[in-house]
Design an enzyme around this catalytic site. Structure first.
Site, PDB file in Angstrom:
ATOM      1  N   ASP A 199      -6.867  -6.897   3.673  1.00 20.70           N
ATOM      2  CA  ASP A 199      -6.265  -5.564   3.791  1.00 20.70           C
ATOM      3  C   ASP A 199      -6.426  -5.009   5.197  1.00 20.70           C
ATOM      4  O   ASP A 199      -7.545  -4.809   5.659  1.00 20.70           O
ATOM      5  CB  ASP A 199      -6.961  -4.650   2.766  1.00 20.70           C
ATOM      6  CG  ASP A 199      -6.382  -3.253   2.717  1.00 20.70           C
ATOM      7  OD1 ASP A 199      -5.351  -3.005   3.363  1.00 20.70           O
ATOM      8  OD2 ASP A 199      -6.975  -2.413   2.001  1.00 20.70           O
TER       9      ASP A 199
ATOM     10  N   HIS B 284      -0.965  -1.260  -4.404  1.00 18.47           N
ATOM     11  CA  HIS B 284      -2.277  -0.981  -3.823  1.00 18.47           C
ATOM     12  C   HIS B 284      -2.410   0.528  -3.572  1.00 18.47           C
ATOM     13  O   HIS B 284      -1.594   1.127  -2.852  1.00 18.47           O
ATOM     14  CB  HIS B 284      -2.406  -1.767  -2.514  1.00 18.47           C
ATOM     15  CG  HIS B 284      -3.747  -1.723  -1.874  1.00 18.47           C
ATOM     16  ND1 HIS B 284      -4.805  -2.489  -2.306  1.00 18.47           N
ATOM     17  CD2 HIS B 284      -4.212  -1.000  -0.824  1.00 18.47           C
ATOM     18  CE1 HIS B 284      -5.868  -2.242  -1.537  1.00 18.47           C
ATOM     19  NE2 HIS B 284      -5.530  -1.337  -0.640  1.00 18.47           N
TER      20      HIS B 284
ATOM     21  N   SER C 215       0.857  -1.191   0.000  1.00  8.93           N
ATOM     22  CA  SER C 215       0.000   0.000   0.000  1.00  8.93           C
ATOM     23  C   SER C 215       0.892   1.240   0.000  1.00  8.93           C
ATOM     24  O   SER C 215       1.565   1.544   0.984  1.00  8.93           O
ATOM     25  CB  SER C 215      -0.911   0.000   1.229  1.00  8.93           C
ATOM     26  OG  SER C 215      -1.493   1.278   1.328  1.00  8.93           O
TER      27      SER C 215
ATOM     28  N   MET D 260      -9.003   7.668  -0.621  1.00 14.49           N
ATOM     29  CA  MET D 260      -9.965   8.072   0.424  1.00 14.49           C
ATOM     30  C   MET D 260     -10.393   9.501   0.163  1.00 14.49           C
ATOM     31  O   MET D 260      -9.563  10.352  -0.167  1.00 14.49           O
ATOM     32  CB  MET D 260      -9.290   7.997   1.797  1.00 14.49           C
ATOM     33  CG  MET D 260      -8.674   6.647   2.107  1.00 14.49           C
ATOM     34  SD  MET D 260      -8.057   6.601   3.800  1.00 14.49           S
ATOM     35  CE  MET D 260      -7.112   5.067   3.756  1.00 14.49           C
TER      36      MET D 260
ATOM     37  N   MET E 160     -12.273   4.138  -1.404  1.00 20.09           N
ATOM     38  CA  MET E 160     -13.050   4.378  -0.183  1.00 20.09           C
ATOM     39  C   MET E 160     -13.660   5.758  -0.352  1.00 20.09           C
ATOM     40  O   MET E 160     -13.174   6.754   0.200  1.00 20.09           O
ATOM     41  CB  MET E 160     -12.119   4.301   1.038  1.00 20.09           C
ATOM     42  CG  MET E 160     -11.671   2.882   1.341  1.00 20.09           C
ATOM     43  SD  MET E 160     -10.177   2.798   2.339  1.00 20.09           S
ATOM     44  CE  MET E 160      -8.930   2.888   1.049  1.00 20.09           C
TER      45      MET E 160
ATOM     46  N   HIS F  76      -8.157   0.862  -4.534  1.00 12.18           N
ATOM     47  CA  HIS F  76      -9.148   0.542  -3.502  1.00 12.18           C
ATOM     48  C   HIS F  76      -9.887   1.843  -3.192  1.00 12.18           C
ATOM     49  O   HIS F  76      -9.349   2.728  -2.536  1.00 12.18           O
ATOM     50  CB  HIS F  76      -8.395  -0.017  -2.277  1.00 12.18           C
ATOM     51  CG  HIS F  76      -9.249  -0.234  -1.073  1.00 12.18           C
ATOM     52  ND1 HIS F  76      -8.711  -0.415   0.194  1.00 12.18           N
ATOM     53  CD2 HIS F  76     -10.592  -0.323  -0.923  1.00 12.18           C
ATOM     54  CE1 HIS F  76      -9.699  -0.584   1.066  1.00 12.18           C
ATOM     55  NE2 HIS F  76     -10.838  -0.532   0.421  1.00 12.18           N
TER      56      HIS F  76
ATOM     57  N   MET G 149     -11.870  -6.523   4.350  1.00  6.56           N
ATOM     58  CA  MET G 149     -11.189  -5.553   5.214  1.00  6.56           C
ATOM     59  C   MET G 149     -10.968  -6.169   6.589  1.00  6.56           C
ATOM     60  O   MET G 149     -11.913  -6.638   7.226  1.00  6.56           O
ATOM     61  CB  MET G 149     -12.007  -4.269   5.357  1.00  6.56           C
ATOM     62  CG  MET G 149     -12.036  -3.370   4.135  1.00  6.56           C
ATOM     63  SD  MET G 149     -10.422  -2.893   3.485  1.00  6.56           S
ATOM     64  CE  MET G 149      -9.704  -1.985   4.855  1.00  6.56           C
TER      65      MET G 149
ATOM     66  N   ASP H  76      -4.701   3.377  -2.068  1.00  5.10           N
ATOM     67  CA  ASP H  76      -5.827   3.640  -1.164  1.00  5.10           C
ATOM     68  C   ASP H  76      -6.393   5.020  -1.440  1.00  5.10           C
ATOM     69  O   ASP H  76      -5.788   6.030  -1.077  1.00  5.10           O
ATOM     70  CB  ASP H  76      -5.366   3.527   0.295  1.00  5.10           C
ATOM     71  CG  ASP H  76      -5.198   2.083   0.715  1.00  5.10           C
ATOM     72  OD1 ASP H  76      -6.157   1.313   0.544  1.00  5.10           O
ATOM     73  OD2 ASP H  76      -4.107   1.719   1.201  1.00  5.10           O
TER      74      ASP H  76
HETATM   75  C1  DX5 Z   1      -6.975   1.088   5.202  1.00  2.00           C
HETATM   76  C2  DX5 Z   1      -6.326   0.792   3.887  1.00  2.00           C
HETATM   77  C3  DX5 Z   1      -5.185  -0.172   3.934  1.00  2.00           C
HETATM   78  C4  DX5 Z   1      -4.057   0.250   4.810  1.00  2.00           C
HETATM   79  C5  DX5 Z   1      -3.088  -0.890   5.010  1.00  2.00           C
HETATM   80  O1  DX5 Z   1      -8.095   1.856   4.995  1.00  2.00           O
HETATM   81  O2  DX5 Z   1      -7.269   0.269   2.988  1.00  2.00           O
HETATM   82  O3  DX5 Z   1      -4.770  -0.512   2.634  1.00  2.00           O
HETATM   83  O4  DX5 Z   1      -3.397   1.367   4.299  1.00  2.00           O
HETATM   84  O5  DX5 Z   1      -2.171  -0.486   5.945  1.00  2.00           O
HETATM   85  P1  DX5 Z   1      -1.597  -1.428   7.082  1.00  2.00           P
HETATM   86  O6  DX5 Z   1      -0.906  -2.574   6.419  1.00  2.00           O
HETATM   87  O7  DX5 Z   1      -0.682  -0.493   7.794  1.00  2.00           O
HETATM   88  O8  DX5 Z   1      -2.749  -1.873   7.941  1.00  2.00           O
HETATM   89 ZN    ZN Z   2      -6.606  -0.611   1.018  1.00  2.00          ZN
END
Ligand code: DX5
Ligand code: ZN
Length: 216
Positions: free
Chosen positions: A176, A33, A8, A37, A68, A66, A138, A35
């Site tokens: 994840d 990956h 990530s 958000m 969100m 991913h 998740m 993320d």
């Molecule tokens: C959380 C994300 C993850 C996160 C993973 O919302 O979707 O991908 O960044 O990070 P770690 O491995 O630190 O839990």
């Molecule tokens: Zn993620």
């Protein structure tokens, strides 16, 4: 199925992102990956098209987005030209999951669905599960890196693994949140095909090959 590790990028050092990616580029069976958000679906805000545009020019492995976000339709369109291999939507953000999946399939090779830890497994109907390439389970509440792995995830993985075998679904199971060398082997044994790793990996300051080999 080949086991995949998805670093990530959120946990990487953004001031040296090119260097971070160039090290990981040399390691086989990796996805990047991303993320995404929006500060609305989850409280945190990360990055979008401008940074992915740049990552795409140097990344030599598939990009895994991913989402969100509260408005997935916007991102579905906006990310079309970014060479994203897999795009994952949260079921909680979809008004009409089946239509959105059909739309996404036109532009993306691989389409995934995710569910928050508190969302009932039963919302993922046969119609949805039979149409996805990836199921993102998740193992933390989405929003932040560095959280503790939620133990009830084990039951969930075995539930979706059993469903997959029983119905011959093709989805890969991605996990994840809170993945580390302490649980990775067990996660693969439980049925995961793809593990996202943020804090665990990027804490190893450049020694990413060794860290990923440990996870595998
Ligand atoms: C959380 C994300 C993850 C996160 C993973 O919302 O979707 O991908 O960044 O990070 P770690 O491995 O630190 O839990
Ligand atoms: Zn993620």
């Amino acid at each position: 199925m080949t086991k995949i590790i998805s670093p990530s990028i959120l946990a990487a050092n953004f001031l040296r992102l090119e260097e971070e990616i160039s090290i990981i580029n040399e390691i086989p069976d990796i996805w990047y990956h991303l993320d995404i958000m929006d500060g609305h679906f989850v409280p945190n805000l990360t990055f979008g098209q401008p940074l992915i545009e740049q990552i795409k020019t140097i990344a030599r492995h598939p990009l895994d987005a991913h989402l969100m976000v509260s408005n997935p339709d916007f991102y579905l369109k906006a990310f079309r030209e970014l060479n994203i291999y897999n795009i994952t939507f949260h079921i909680e953000s979809l008004a009409d999951p089946v239509s959105l999946l059909a739309l996404a399939r036109k532009d993306y090779q691989s389409v995934g669905i995710s569910l928050r830890p508190g969302t009932s497994e039963s919302v993922l109907t046969h119609e949805i599960l039979s149409h996805i390439d990836l199921l993102l389970v998740m193992s933390v509440e989405p929003g932040f890196a560095g959280q503790k792995f939620i133990e009830s995830t084990w039951k969930r993985i075995s539930h979706f693994k059993n469903l997959k075998e029983k119905n011959n679904y093709r989805y890969a199971i991605q996990v994840d949140g809170g993945v580390s060398d302490k649980n990775a082997q067990q996660l693969f044994e439980a049925g995961a095909d793809n593990l996202v790793t943020g804090s665990y990996l990027f804490r190893q300051k450049g020694k990413y090959l060794e860290a990923i080999q440990k996870l595998l």
